[in-house]
Design a protein around this motif. Structure first.
Motif: not given
Length: 148
Positions: A4-6, A11-15, A19-20, A135-137
């Protein structure tokens, strides 16, 4: 390895994202730097609290992110810092310094974690940094470091 991202990892994700990742990346990079915690069933409450905190901080929609990007283009940001005789700074300019300077210049309130300073800023003059608003801007912020 399921984590779990904190914090936001480019390139991986947000808090709050689950993720695997490969075992070595998680064990040697993400966990020691506290970018992530191990996923367990009981950690679902942790995910919910992180996502609630993120929703308060985040820019709500793509349109809001576009508006903030337009505001950043119109702001003239000047950052006063101690400068030596040869134009080098005593120390360097941080993302927190940039966020405070943008707010002082009448620009939007930015989260310092969204400002990407790729190379340390150690000289006076004009510089550019990237700001991830959504994420898009992504917006480019130009500012000037002056003797102060």
């Amino acid at each position: 390895m399921k984590l779990i991202l904190t914090q936001e990892v480019t390139g991986l994700g947000a808090p709050g994202d689950v993720v695997e990742v490969k075992d070595g990346y998680g064990r040697n990079y993400l966990l020691p730097r506290q970018f992530a915690i191990r996923w367990t069933r009981g950690a679902q409450r942790e995910i919910d609290s992180i996502k609630r905190a993120r929703s308060v901080r985040d820019i709500r929609s793509l349109e809001d992110a576009q508006q903030v990007a337009d505001q950043l283009k119109g702001v003239q940001v000047r950052l006063a810092s101690k400068v030596g005789d040869n134009g080098r700074l005593f120390g360097s300019v941080t993302a927190a310094d940039i966020a405070a300077a943008v707010k002082d210049s009448g620009g939007p309130d930015l989260d310092k974690r969204r400002i990407e300073v790729r190379n340390p800023i150690k000289t006076a003059g004009r510089h550019e940094v990237s700001v991830r608003l959504h994420p898009e801007v992504s917006a480019t912020l130009e500012f000037e470091v002056v003797k102060g």
